[in-house]
Design an enzyme around this catalytic site. Structure first.
Site, PDB file in Angstrom:
ATOM      1  N   GLY A 251      -4.933  90.782 -15.768  1.00 57.27           N
ATOM      2  CA  GLY A 251      -4.319  90.389 -14.514  1.00 57.27           C
ATOM      3  C   GLY A 251      -5.202  90.897 -13.486  1.00 57.27           C
ATOM      4  O   GLY A 251      -4.642  90.676 -12.047  1.00 57.27           O
ATOM      5  N   GLY A 252      -6.237  91.243 -13.646  1.00 56.36           N
ATOM      6  CA  GLY A 252      -6.942  91.773 -12.331  1.00 56.36           C
ATOM      7  C   GLY A 252      -6.997  93.484 -12.441  1.00 56.36           C
ATOM      8  O   GLY A 252      -7.546  94.001 -11.378  1.00 56.36           O
TER       9      GLY A 252
ATOM     10  N   THR B 225      -1.982  99.690 -14.428  1.00 55.39           N
ATOM     11  CA  THR B 225      -2.255 100.276 -13.055  1.00 55.39           C
ATOM     12  C   THR B 225      -1.710 101.594 -13.023  1.00 55.39           C
ATOM     13  O   THR B 225      -2.174 102.365 -12.234  1.00 55.39           O
ATOM     14  CB  THR B 225      -1.638  99.293 -12.177  1.00 55.39           C
TER      15      THR B 225
ATOM     16  N   GLY C  11       4.206  93.819 -13.656  1.00 58.08           N
ATOM     17  CA  GLY C  11       3.954  92.586 -14.410  1.00 58.08           C
ATOM     18  C   GLY C  11       5.187  91.962 -15.171  1.00 58.08           C
ATOM     19  O   GLY C  11       5.299  90.904 -15.198  1.00 58.08           O
ATOM     20  N   GLU C  12       6.163  92.744 -15.651  1.00 58.10           N
ATOM     21  CA  GLU C  12       7.280  92.241 -16.285  1.00 58.10           C
ATOM     22  C   GLU C  12       8.416  91.994 -15.522  1.00 58.10           C
ATOM     23  O   GLU C  12       9.237  90.983 -16.066  1.00 58.10           O
ATOM     24  CB  GLU C  12       7.474  93.299 -17.582  1.00 58.10           C
TER      25      GLU C  12
END
Lengths: 82, 162, 760
Positions: C490-491, C533, C720-721
């Site tokens: 995702g980057g 991250t 993210g989740e």
């Protein structure tokens, strides 16, 4: 001396239903050893399947993590993700 | 079974290849011409990851037989930039962070390019419906739509004579 | 640990973190040059394909491959006989503990086919046509068995049994009879019966969700080469190259050092690519053929033979006082595991009440095997399912009590100092802030028209830390390279470069991030669990800090001053020691150019097991309009507030929120596995497995609330989740308010809505 608690039922199967124990341990490694000595199989179960929340912070596979006296220690099932 | 000899124009260049009778244009682009920018997401024309422009018309290359490309003009993602200069759509996708994994991005860009060729000033709704054939699982489409409409605005500006 | 960043800095102090640079891999992705799994080719590569069981449950009586081997161009044929018969062994490797025997059996069936699509043999040939001919020529004799897919049916005592030696774990008395219930777990606190006695209002509901797939647009793909010397190379679209290495080593009986796995760019994973399906087969075929083998799944195979997440039944009973204070909760979760044990029911039980401070509860979970594909992780595994039940029941409670749904949640909200339902005391959480953000947002006060309704729901996810390695190398011209082992879904590689740039005092364009293969970087746990991250970022930051310490040492030796007389400011060493060198400065580029004279190359590597990942909370508002004639539900407006810790790259954090919300909406409205009477999936394609398209969704407003996580150098939390957890109930609650009927079964497809409207 730390108070160790676990809400999950799998833990209690090893401790005959006890959800909270007082254990003499200054690190997670020693905690696991102490649990195994007291309830055979429990230390192994905790080591493989459980994470340790120390004063609210979740640790996974952190055997070196220190446990200060009076720390809040909660055992929870290991967490994955997606 | 013998193969079909196909001559066509891809991104402005003349090409030739030999395709199996059942091969799709997507297969030919990826396997025979080495243009792997167009992707296979489903093989059944439902996801749009294989989008190309065929004689000016947006199509799913997985639904076009390779043999059907004979004598025709094909534009793929690889032809969108002008050398090192990105197309405004490509530039806006980067600026708006309109991609995450990037797999659907080539198809979306080709489809958006086709949209702006027929409608240089699409509304949000028109943009969404035009791109409904391009599935994206990562972005929820929000930044994609913003990027397309922003690029459209820039491209309209650029067309206005000084 | 660090003299540069002891505590998370405020946003004002940071120069790179918190900005929105263009991602370093962006140009390749928008020009079609990025190499995904199926884009890779090796000389002499063969085409590999899989023969799959057409039966949902069958004994494999015999497999005859002789005719297939005789076909010209066919170079290898493998079955379970070509793999070691593993003993049951639970080990770490993927996203959580996995039984390697189950993973091996899922890759290649032995003795029994357990779902339609289960691999029973594989071939490698010089062309696709030859491979297809080989598959057709493999003769498999099956003895069909009755099958069971629906979770409660699978739990019945007389249900068809998938595994003769599966005895329910976790019961007080170990059972004598095998069953399909792999395990039962229970979380409890206080006295639920007493709690319900205290309640002024009680709501009860039974909720049902269907199996849904992660739906990544890129099918699984791999190229594998087994060298003549036994050294293996694998190129794979995966969330974790080290996981691929570990699993292949185990499934094939190899040393980990014999396999080198290179991660391709990955076209979506969401948890579905945290395991292996193709890689061990491709390696086994390559060994037999003596050539590299490429295997790419079709979309049909992706649906029938990978993922999905569980279908489930959720039973919820809640009790509360008239003022909204929850007094008791009793929840039962029954999750499909697919062909082998391992549904995410345990995290489902742990997260079910995570947003609520309730004294008395019991949450029970059942992990149930079924004749459907083995479930794989899907974004916050297990949590969206239990949240659907709990958040729907909370909405019913709000209606019963005549209370605003946000106020009801504020009344019972967890906050710092409150014990989580799963045990430990919460610290540094931002849940209440998310409730306040949606409560005060103009969306919540906007008027609604006819057939429109507004739903509110909240959600939680743990986020994990885990093992990561990062290396930072300073180039001779003062630019830098950051190397990690986490595939970028995702980057995240942009975030790695940004964090390193921040510490080194460089602009982000001078720092190049690389995702390396298993031989070129130390071990990293895979990309998932919202960990990259946080954990890999922590390793990157610490490696950059080591570099800074090294640079200061070098400058100190050049100036001949003590090291504590040197400071690192804005990318330069500055001399603060008194004397003639005071005020002197050396840039990173100058130090790099003379590195040979001060000790050699400037490099640092950090390996760690990151702890203290901060949990994430979210609160969502969803507005819908229901078409009374067609039953179609339109999402009119969506606002998602989330505690993100610190947004390293805000655009990519927004992206995670948008993507999770979109998947949740699809789960709520249209997505489901449909099986026919023979247990075969009827909708194994994107036409009939309906994921959200651009015209289904409005713009999604993401509100990022930053309550820093003190354990991360920049305060980051996983993001993210969490976003996929609230939408199922947010949509269902909005529909309830729009049509006056509680929909308890997902997806809320038009026929179901129509039936509800007809019954109204």
């Amino acid at each position: 001396m730390v108070k160790v608690a676990a809400a999950d039922s799998a833990f209690r199967l090893y401790t005959d239903g006890l959800g909270e124990l007082e254990v003499e341990a200054t690190s997670v490694r020693r905690l696991i050893a102490a649990l195994e000595a007291r309830f055979p199989g429990l230390g192994e179960h905790v080591s493989r399947r459980m994470a340790v929340a120390i004063d609210g912070e979740i640790h996974q596979d952190a055997d070196d993590a220190p446990l200060r006296p009076g720390a809040e220690v909660w055992l929870i099932p290991k967490i994955g993700g997606g | 079974m013998s193969r079909n000899h196909v001559s066509a124009t891809v991104n402005g260049d003349p090409v030739e290849f030999l395709s199996h009778p059942g091969a799709t244009l997507l297969d030919a682009l990826r396997d025979d011409l080495g243009l792997t920018g167009s992707k296979e997401g489903c093989g059944s024309g439902d996801c749009g990851a294989c989008s190309v422009i065929l004689d000016g018309r947006l199509v799913c290359s997985c639904l076009v037989l390779a043999a059907e490309a004979q004598g025709r003009r094909i534009e793929t993602i690889e032809g969108m930039a002008d050398g090192a200069t990105l197309h405004p759509l490509q530039q806006k996708f980067l600026e708006h962070a309109a991609l995450q994994c990037g797999f659907c991005t080539p198809g979306l860009l080709v489809a958006a390019k086709a949209l702006l060729e027929v409608n240089p000033d699409p509304s949000e709704s028109e943009t969404r419906y035009w791109l409904a054939g391009n599935l994206c699982r990562c972005t929820g489409y929000d930044k994609v739509i913003r990027a397309v409409m922003d690029a459209a605005a820039d491209m309209r500006q650029a067309r206005v004579p000084a | 640990m660090s003299d540069v960043l002891d505590r998370p800095e405020t946003a004002a102090d940071l120069k790179v973190v918190g900005t929105r640079p263009v991602r370093p891999d962006g140009a390749d992705k928008v020009t079609g040059r990025a190499t995904f799994g199926a884009d890779f080719a090796m000389p002499g590569m063969l085409v590999g394909k899989i023969k799959r069981s057409p039966h949902a449950h069958a004994r494999i009586v015999s497999i005859d491959t002789r005719k297939a081997r005789a076909i010209p161009g066919v170079k290898a044929v493998v079955t379970a006989a070509d793999f070691p018969d593993l003993a049951s062994e639970v080990m770490e490797g993927g996203e959580s503990a996995s039984n390697m025997r189950d993973i091996a059996l899922n890759c290649m069936a032995r003795d029994k086919a357990l779902y339609d699509g289960h691999a029973v043999a594989a071939v490698a040939a010089t062309s696709s046509a030859a491979a297809d001919a080989a598959l057709a020529a493999i003769e498999v004799v099956y003895e069909r068995l009755p099958h069971v897919i629906e979770v409660e049916a699978a739990m019945q005592a007389d249900a068809p049994l998938l595994h003769a030696h599966l005895f329910t774990a976790g019961l007080d008395t170990p059972p004598a009879k095998a069953s399909n219930i792999a395990a039962r777990n229970r979380l409890a606190r206080g006295d639920v019966d007493a709690g319900f006695m205290e309640a002024d209002a009680i709501v009860e509901g039974r909720y049902v969700t269907a199996a849904v797939h992660q739906g990544y647009i890129e099918p699984h793909a791999t190229v594998a080469a087994w060298g003549a010397d036994g050294q293996c190379q694998v190129w794979s679209s995966s969330q974790g190259q080290f996981m691929v290495r570990t699993y292949c080593a185990k499934v094939l009986g190899l040393d980990s050092s014999a396999i080198r796995v290179t991660p391709a760019e990955i076209g979506g994973g969401f948890g579905g690519k945290t395991t292996v399906y193709l890689e061990p087969l491709a390696l086994a075929l390559s060994r037999q053929a003596g050539a590299p083998v490429k295997m790419v799944m079709t979309r049909d195979e992706v649906f029938r033979a990978t993922g999905p997440t569980s279908g489930a039944v959720i039973e919820v009973k809640l009790g509360a006082k008239a003022d909204g204070t929850l007094t008791a909760a009793n929840i039962v979760l029954k999750y499909q595991a697919g062909a082998f044990p391992g549904s995410p029911v345990v995290p489902g039980t742990m997260t079910a009440l995570a947003c609520y401070d309730v004294a008395n509860f019991e949450v029970t979970g059942y992990d149930v095997v079924t004749n459907s594909p083995k479930v794989a992780a899907y974004r916050a595994p297990g949590a969206p399912i239990s949240a659907f039940g709990v958040e729907s029941a909370m909405d019913e409670l709000a209606i019963k009590l005549g209370m605003d749904p946000i106020a009801l949640r504020e009344k019972n909200a967890v906050r710092d100092g409150v014990k989580a339902a799963y045990g430990p005391t919460f610290r540094d959480i931002g849940y209440v802030e998310t409730l306040e953000a949606i409560r005060d947002h103009p969306h919540y006060a906007a008027p609604l028209g006819p057939n429109q309704g507004r739903g509110v729901a909240v959600g939680f996810w743990f986020n994990v830390g885990g093992e990561s390695t990062a290396a930072v190398h300073v180039n001779e011209d003062g630019t830098a390279v950051v190397v990690t082992g986490n595939p970028d879904v995702g980057g995240s590689r942009a975030a790695m470069a940004m964090m390193a740039a921040e510490v080194l005092g460089l602009t982000v364009d001078k720092v190049r991030p690389i995702v390396a293969d298993t031989a070129a970087i130390g071990f990293s746990m895979l990309t998932g669990g919202s960990r990259t991250t946080f954990a890999t970022g922590m390793a990157v930051t610490q490696a950059a800090q080591k570099i800074v310490a090294d640079l200061k040492r070098r400058a100190a030796s050049v100036w001949e001053v003590p090291i504590d007389g040197v400071e690192w400011l804005d990318g330069s060493a500055v001399c603060l020691a008194p004397g003639k060198t005071r005020g002197a400065a050396m840039t990173l580029a100058e130090l790099a150019a003379t590195s040979a004279k001060t000790g050699g190359p400037i490099s640092a590597s950090v390996s760690l097991n990151a702890q203290g990942a901060g949990p994430g909370f979210a609160a969502h508002i969803c507005d819908v309009e229901v078409d009374p004639e067609t039953g179609h539900v339109t999402i009119l407006r969506y606002t998602a507030a989330q505690d993100v810790g610190r947004a390293i790259h805000p655009a990519y954090v927004e992206g995670q929120i948008h993507g999770g919300v979109a998947q949740g909406i699809g789960w709520a409205l249209n997505e489901e596995y449909v099986f026919d009477a023979d247990g075969r999936m009827e909708n194994a394609g994107f036409l009939d497995y309906r994921v959200p398209v651009a015209s289904d969704l409005p713009m999604i407003e993401a509100i990022m609330i930053e309550v820093a996580n003190p354990r991360h150098p920049f305060g980051a939390k996983g993001v993210g989740e969490v976003p996929i957890v609230p939408p199922l109930a947010a949509v269902a609650n909005a529909v309830r308010r729009a049509i006056g009927v509680r929909m308890t079964e997902l997806p809320l497809s038009p026929p179901k809505i129509r039936a509800a409207l007809d019954g109204r």
